[in-house]
Design a protein around this motif. Structure first.
Motif, PDB file in Angstrom:
ATOM      1  N   TYR A 482       0.843  -1.207   0.000  1.00 46.34           N
ATOM      2  CA  TYR A 482       0.000   0.000   0.000  1.00 46.34           C
ATOM      3  C   TYR A 482       0.870   1.246   0.000  1.00 46.34           C
ATOM      4  N   TRP A 483       0.308   2.329  -0.484  1.00 44.50           N
ATOM      5  CA  TRP A 483       0.997   3.628  -0.442  1.00 44.50           C
ATOM      6  C   TRP A 483       0.642   4.357   0.843  1.00 44.50           C
ATOM      7  N   LEU A 484       1.547   5.201   1.313  1.00 43.77           N
ATOM      8  CA  LEU A 484       1.272   5.995   2.503  1.00 43.77           C
ATOM      9  C   LEU A 484       0.026   6.850   2.314  1.00 43.77           C
ATOM     10  N   ASP A 485      -0.179   7.377   1.095  1.00 37.90           N
ATOM     11  CA  ASP A 485      -1.335   8.258   0.904  1.00 37.90           C
ATOM     12  C   ASP A 485      -2.466   7.586   0.133  1.00 37.90           C
ATOM     13  N   ASN A 486      -2.369   6.285  -0.043  1.00 36.89           N
ATOM     14  CA  ASN A 486      -3.414   5.615  -0.812  1.00 36.89           C
ATOM     15  C   ASN A 486      -3.341   4.109  -0.564  1.00 36.89           C
ATOM     16  N   PRO A 487      -4.430   3.527  -0.021  1.00 38.99           N
ATOM     17  CA  PRO A 487      -4.367   2.099   0.304  1.00 38.99           C
ATOM     18  C   PRO A 487      -4.273   1.196  -0.922  1.00 38.99           C
ATOM     19  N   SER A 488      -4.715   1.674  -2.081  1.00 39.15           N
ATOM     20  CA  SER A 488      -4.674   0.763  -3.241  1.00 39.15           C
ATOM     21  C   SER A 488      -3.507   1.109  -4.151  1.00 39.15           C
ATOM     22  N   VAL A 489      -2.899   0.061  -4.688  1.00 44.42           N
ATOM     23  CA  VAL A 489      -1.739   0.220  -5.560  1.00 44.42           C
ATOM     24  C   VAL A 489      -2.164  -0.156  -6.967  1.00 44.42           C
ATOM     25  N   ARG A 490      -2.329   0.843  -7.833  1.00 45.41           N
ATOM     26  CA  ARG A 490      -2.815   0.565  -9.186  1.00 45.41           C
ATOM     27  C   ARG A 490      -1.658   0.435 -10.179  1.00 45.41           C
ATOM     28  N   TYR A 491      -0.546   1.060  -9.853  1.00 44.89           N
ATOM     29  CA  TYR A 491       0.584   1.051 -10.786  1.00 44.89           C
ATOM     30  C   TYR A 491       1.831   0.598 -10.036  1.00 44.89           C
ATOM     31  N   THR A 492       2.638  -0.231 -10.659  1.00 39.00           N
ATOM     32  CA  THR A 492       3.920  -0.601 -10.056  1.00 39.00           C
ATOM     33  C   THR A 492       5.011  -0.588 -11.113  1.00 39.00           C
ATOM     34  N   ASN A 493       6.244  -0.474 -10.646  1.00 39.60           N
ATOM     35  CA  ASN A 493       7.392  -0.493 -11.557  1.00 39.60           C
ATOM     36  C   ASN A 493       8.484  -1.380 -10.963  1.00 39.60           C
ATOM     37  N   TRP A 494       8.070  -2.564 -10.501  1.00 38.85           N
ATOM     38  CA  TRP A 494       9.017  -3.493  -9.871  1.00 38.85           C
ATOM     39  C   TRP A 494      10.097  -3.909 -10.858  1.00 38.85           C
ATOM     40  N   ASP A 495      11.300  -4.051 -10.356  1.00 39.23           N
ATOM     41  CA  ASP A 495      12.393  -4.623 -11.137  1.00 39.23           C
ATOM     42  C   ASP A 495      12.075  -6.113 -11.363  1.00 39.23           C
ATOM     43  N   GLU A 496      12.795  -6.716 -12.269  1.00 37.72           N
ATOM     44  CA  GLU A 496      12.556  -8.133 -12.542  1.00 37.72           C
ATOM     45  C   GLU A 496      12.724  -8.965 -11.283  1.00 37.72           C
ATOM     46  N   GLY A 497      11.809  -9.877 -11.058  1.00 41.07           N
ATOM     47  CA  GLY A 497      11.893 -10.759  -9.890  1.00 41.07           C
ATOM     48  C   GLY A 497      11.455 -10.089  -8.600  1.00 41.07           C
ATOM     49  N   GLN A 498      10.970  -8.861  -8.690  1.00 48.18           N
ATOM     50  CA  GLN A 498      10.552  -8.132  -7.505  1.00 48.18           C
ATOM     51  C   GLN A 498       9.036  -7.987  -7.508  1.00 48.18           C
ATOM     52  N   PRO A 499       8.347  -7.790  -6.370  1.00 48.43           N
ATOM     53  CA  PRO A 499       8.970  -7.926  -5.068  1.00 48.43           C
ATOM     54  C   PRO A 499       9.163  -9.398  -4.733  1.00 48.43           C
ATOM     55  N   GLY A 500      10.117  -9.649  -3.835  1.00 49.85           N
ATOM     56  CA  GLY A 500      10.360 -11.022  -3.409  1.00 49.85           C
ATOM     57  C   GLY A 500       9.312 -11.442  -2.392  1.00 49.85           C
ATOM     58  N   SER A 501       9.605 -12.501  -1.713  1.00 46.29           N
ATOM     59  CA  SER A 501       8.667 -12.997  -0.703  1.00 46.29           C
ATOM     60  C   SER A 501       8.623 -12.020   0.466  1.00 46.29           C
ATOM     61  N   VAL A 502       7.641 -12.216   1.346  1.00 49.56           N
ATOM     62  CA  VAL A 502       7.465 -11.321   2.493  1.00 49.56           C
ATOM     63  C   VAL A 502       8.754 -11.198   3.312  1.00 49.56           C
ATOM     64  N   ASP A 503       9.540 -12.278   3.370  1.00 48.43           N
ATOM     65  CA  ASP A 503      10.796 -12.229   4.150  1.00 48.43           C
ATOM     66  C   ASP A 503      11.803 -11.277   3.532  1.00 48.43           C
ATOM     67  N   GLY A 504      11.670 -10.998   2.226  1.00 48.58           N
ATOM     68  CA  GLY A 504      12.662 -10.177   1.522  1.00 48.58           C
ATOM     69  C   GLY A 504      12.648  -8.737   1.954  1.00 48.58           C
ATOM     70  N   GLY A 505      11.592  -8.282   2.583  1.00 46.54           N
ATOM     71  CA  GLY A 505      11.526  -6.894   3.021  1.00 46.54           C
ATOM     72  C   GLY A 505      10.114  -6.393   2.955  1.00 46.54           C
ATOM     73  N   GLN A 506       9.787  -5.493   3.879  1.00 45.94           N
ATOM     74  CA  GLN A 506       8.417  -4.981   3.994  1.00 45.94           C
ATOM     75  C   GLN A 506       8.257  -3.600   3.365  1.00 45.94           C
ATOM     76  N   CYS A 507       9.373  -2.973   2.990  1.00 48.99           N
ATOM     77  CA  CYS A 507       9.313  -1.605   2.474  1.00 48.99           C
ATOM     78  C   CYS A 507       9.902  -1.580   1.061  1.00 48.99           C
ATOM     79  N   ALA A 508       9.720  -0.427   0.365  1.00 48.70           N
ATOM     80  CA  ALA A 508      10.141  -0.383  -1.039  1.00 48.70           C
ATOM     81  C   ALA A 508      11.147   0.732  -1.289  1.00 48.70           C
ATOM     82  N   VAL A 509      12.171   0.405  -2.085  1.00 47.60           N
ATOM     83  CA  VAL A 509      13.138   1.414  -2.529  1.00 47.60           C
ATOM     84  C   VAL A 509      13.062   1.527  -4.050  1.00 47.60           C
ATOM     85  N   MET A 510      13.480   2.720  -4.519  1.00 42.66           N
ATOM     86  CA  MET A 510      13.567   2.951  -5.960  1.00 42.66           C
ATOM     87  C   MET A 510      15.037   3.065  -6.312  1.00 42.66           C
ATOM     88  N   SER A 511      15.435   2.419  -7.388  1.00 41.15           N
ATOM     89  CA  SER A 511      16.825   2.505  -7.831  1.00 41.15           C
ATOM     90  C   SER A 511      16.997   3.778  -8.647  1.00 41.15           C
TER      91      SER A 511
END
Ligand SMILES: *[C@@H]1O[C@H](CO)[C@@H](O)[C@H](O)[C@H]1NC(C)=O
Ligand SMILES: *[C@@H]1O[C@H](CO)[C@@H](O)[C@H](O)[C@H]1NC(C)=O
Ligand SMILES: *[C@@H]1O[C@H](CO)[C@@H](O)[C@H](O)[C@H]1NC(C)=O
Ligand SMILES: *[C@@H]1O[C@H](CO)[C@@H](O)[C@H](O)[C@H]1NC(C)=O
Ligand SMILES: *[C@@H]1O[C@H](CO)[C@@H](O)[C@H](O)[C@H]1NC(C)=O
Ligand SMILES: *[C@@H]1O[C@H](CO)[C@@H](O)[C@H](O)[C@H]1NC(C)=O
Ligand SMILES: *[C@@H]1O[C@H](CO)[C@@H](O)[C@H](O)[C@H]1NC(C)=O
Ligand SMILES: *[C@@H]1O[C@H](CO)[C@@H](O)[C@H](O)[C@H]1NC(C)=O
Ligand SMILES: *[C@@H]1O[C@H](CO)[C@@H](O)[C@H](O)[C@H]1NC(C)=O
Ligand SMILES: *[C@@H]1O[C@H](CO)[C@@H](O)[C@H](O)[C@H]1NC(C)=O
Ligand SMILES: *[C@@H]1O[C@H](CO)[C@@H](O)[C@H](O)[C@H]1NC(C)=O
Ligand SMILES: *[C@@H]1O[C@H](CO)[C@@H](O)[C@H](O)[C@H]1NC(C)=O
Length: 540
Positions: A482-511
């Motif tokens: 979810y986004w801080l200002d919006n509970p629904s996520v309509r657009y994403t730009n995940w890198d290949e293979g991302q996001p990983g499993s829940v263990d991989g991390g709970q937050c998101a970074v941009m390269s």
């Protein structure tokens, strides 16, 4: 400051924090202080009185405007919009038998508490002219004068019985002082010097000269060229009135839309350091280049041309005439698609595109559908003129520039702010870091915003982190992002293979290295945040 990590403050950005007052050229058309003058419009004995107005466009709510001298004094306008005010101050007839100058204090001073745009309007029967008034803080101290006297027939010079008769007097320069004492020199074959008290103006007959004429002042002035009754076809005459742009010293191109050359013999007047020329407009090469000033001359209009370097991303065009009037847009062929007129993409209005031959520009003429029309480009720049037609003669001026910063959302009053603070910290702490600067951790609502942000970040020089926090995380209850200002996520730009499993991390970074793609990251990792503020848009 840590040596390898200076604070990364982007572009635009700090300036934008200081709100609307910090616009720099070419946002040179809005301001808080203006001096306006109205030249005599047709000879004083003409039976129909002239009507002079200022049209004031406010851009912010609750703008208080004072017009001096003006009976009603101060007016507050609630919402952004445009109003006209009558001005009963016309310059008196210029004494042409006086070889000197004619001083006057008949100026109108306009001040406001927030940025406004001022346009001038003068009509006397069929003689109508409009002009864009330059704010006092954007006036110059040096102006190149267009060589009007070199245009055939611009100044009637008949020889009767050996005497040269200049039937209706020469063109004049009107030099308008701001609020401090000033000394102004008009350099030419016969140089003149004028001392101007605060808020005074000088009317100076424009000599018939071969060389370049230049106005230089100790303090900023406005410079106009005008003629109360310049000859037009069919034995008529009318006011010519143009407010010149300050001199520049950089070679620039001025594309000329062919609509400006319709139904008339048209000249392009060029004046730059050391030289001046008057050339007939060439429809096969609809562009001129000079390192000075370029002005279009027709029997009914003197029009300062917009150089391509001053093309901007947002203009407001106002329907100020009772007559036919239009919005004339000039744009690079490749940029046609990003133009919007109010809420509509221009292409949905099916404009008729007219090429500027010999250039990669094209132009379109639009009619008004409301009093104020905002013309903006989502990712590039355009040139816009306001033009009209009264009884077959043309009037107009460059449309007021509101912004030179493009944004896909609309017309920018203050641009979006992107800021990457120096300190790396956890995702949670980053929210506070952004908040301390009145910003928030960025939320990316769609591909257009992602591209605009990524594009701006890529233009930043200097040290950049590899990655930044963005305002997205997984819900620990559901595992959903979810986004801080919006509970629904309509657009994403995940890198290949991302996001990983829940263990991989709970937050998101941009390269910031690979096309601004995202990946998950442990929220407690120290990463620098991407802090953000939405732009402020102009909406009427
Ligand atoms: C000034 O006052 C007159 C009479 O009170 C009114 O008709 C006019 O609209 C006012 N003008 C402005 C600009 O407020
Ligand atoms: C015009 O200027 C001439 C020469 O300076 C002067 O003699 C004459 O009185 C002036 N006329 C007016 C109306 O000011
Ligand atoms: C100009 O004035 C004449 C006579 O005074 C009038 O008939 C005509 O309508 C006027 N034209 C405009 C455009 O105001
Ligand atoms: C105007 O006429 C005078 C005298 O005939 C002449 O010296 C001058 O060059 C003429 N100017 C123009 C622009 O033709
Ligand atoms: C002139 O106006 C500027 C603001 O535009 C102001 O800062 C300055 O004090 C004024 N100067 C005088 C002499 O009034
Ligand atoms: C531009 O060139 C085209 C093709 O040569 C021609 O048809 C058109 O009339 C020209 N436009 C102008 C304004 O000269
Ligand atoms: C533009 O202004 C003229 C004169 O005020 C008016 O007749 C016309 O309806 C206006 N057009 C629009 C679209 O507002
Ligand atoms: C127009 O664009 C083409 C291709 O982008 C380029 O080769 C050409 O030089 C440009 N023409 C002008 C007049 O700038
Ligand atoms: C102005 O309007 C007249 C009709 O009123 C038309 O014949 C003429 O072509 C127009 N001129 C321009 C430059 O648009
Ligand atoms: C950055 O972190 C250092 C050490 O934790 C702290 O002293 C400093 O105040 C922080 N700077 C900002 C701008 O928060
Ligand atoms: C970054 O550097 C490039 C090339 O040196 C320059 O054109 C650009 O203006 C710079 N960008 C900023 C934001 O300073
Ligand atoms: C970068 O990402 C954008 C979407 O944000 C995409 O349209 C574009 O094709 C990507 N470019 C590359 C080189 O992957």
């Amino acid at each position: 400051m840590s040596p390898e990590a200076p604070p990364l403050l982007l572009l635009l950005l700090l300036a934008a924090l200081n709100s609307e007052s910090t616009a720099t050229p070419p946002e040179r058309n809005s301001g808080r202080k203006f001096v306006v003058v109205f030249p005599e419009n047709i000879a004083y004995y003409y039976p129909v009185p002239s009507q002079n107005k200022v049209w004031i466009t406010t851009l912010y709510p609750s703008t208080t405007v004072t017009i001096n001298p003006q009976a009603n004094g101060t007016t507050t306008l609630g919402n952004p919009g445009t109003r006209s005010f009558d001005v009963n101050l016309e310059l008196r007839k210029l004494n042409v038998s006086d070889p000197g100058t004619s001083l006057s204090n008949r100026t109108v001073q306009i001040t406001s508490n927030k940025n406004i745009v001022v346009q001038a309007f003068s009509v006397r029967n069929k003689s109508m002219q409009t002009a864009l008034v330059i704010p006092a803080d954007k006036l110059g101290m040096k102006y190149f004068i267009p060589p009007i006297s070199k245009v055939p027939k611009a100044t009637i010079n008949v020889s009767v019985a050996g005497m040269s008769i200049n039937e209706r007097g020469p063109f004049r320069l009107i030099i308008v002082n701001t609020n401090q004492s000033n000394t102004v020199t008009v350099q030419g074959k016969a140089s003149k010097q004028v001392s101007l008290p605060p808020n005074y103006l000088a009317q100076i007959p424009l000599e018939d000269e071969d060389g370049l004429q230049v106005v230089e002042a100790e303090n900023p002035v406005a410079v106009l060229v005008a003629h109360p009754c310049a000859f037009r076809p069919l034995c008529s005459c009318g006011l010519l009135y143009a407010i010149l742009q300050p001199a520049r010293n950089q070679a620039v191109k001025f594309p000329i839309p062919p609509a400006l050359a319709a139904d008339a013999e048209v000249f392009v007047l060029l004046s730059e350091s050391g030289s001046s020329s008057a050339e007939a407009f060439n429809p096969d090469a609809a562009v001129v280049e000079t390192s000075g000033t370029a002005v279009l001359y027709r029997p009914d209009l003197v029009l300062p041309l917009i150089p391509e370097t001053d093309f901007a991303s947002c203009y407001v065009v106002t329907n100020i005439s009772q007559q036919q009037n239009f919005i004339l847009i000039v744009v690079h062929n490749d940029d046609k698609d990003g133009i919007h007129v109010g809420n509509s993409p221009l292409q949905t209005l099916n404009p008729v595109w007219q090429k500027l031959n010999g250039t990669n520009y094209t132009s379109a003429r639009l009619t008004f559908s409301s009093r104020n029309t905002v013309v903006w480009h989502e990712s590039s720049t355009v040139g816009v003129y306001y033009v009209g037609n009264v009884s077959g003669t043309m009037f107009g001026h460059p449309a007021p520039i509101i912004s030179s910063t493009p944004d896909y959302r609309g017309c920018i009053l203050s641009p979006e702010v992107l800021n990457i603070p120096t300190n790396a910290s956890s995702w949670q702490k980053s929210i506070k870091t952004c908040g301390d600067n009145s910003l928030k951790l960025v939320s990316l609502s769609g591909e257009t915003q992602q591209k605009q942000v990524c594009n701006k970040l890529s233009q930043v020089n200097g040290s950049k982190p590899q990655e930044v926090w963005i305002g997205m995380r997984r819900s620990s209850a559901t595992g959903e992002w979810y986004w801080l200002d919006n509970p629904s996520v309509r657009y994403t730009n995940w890198d290949e293979g991302q996001p990983g499993s829940v263990d991989g991390g709970q937050c998101a970074v941009m390269s910031l290295k690979s096309n601004c793609s995202w990946r998950d990251e442990e929220c407690c990792t120290a990463v620098r945040p991407l802090c953000y503020r939405e732009p402020e848009l102009l909406v009427f």
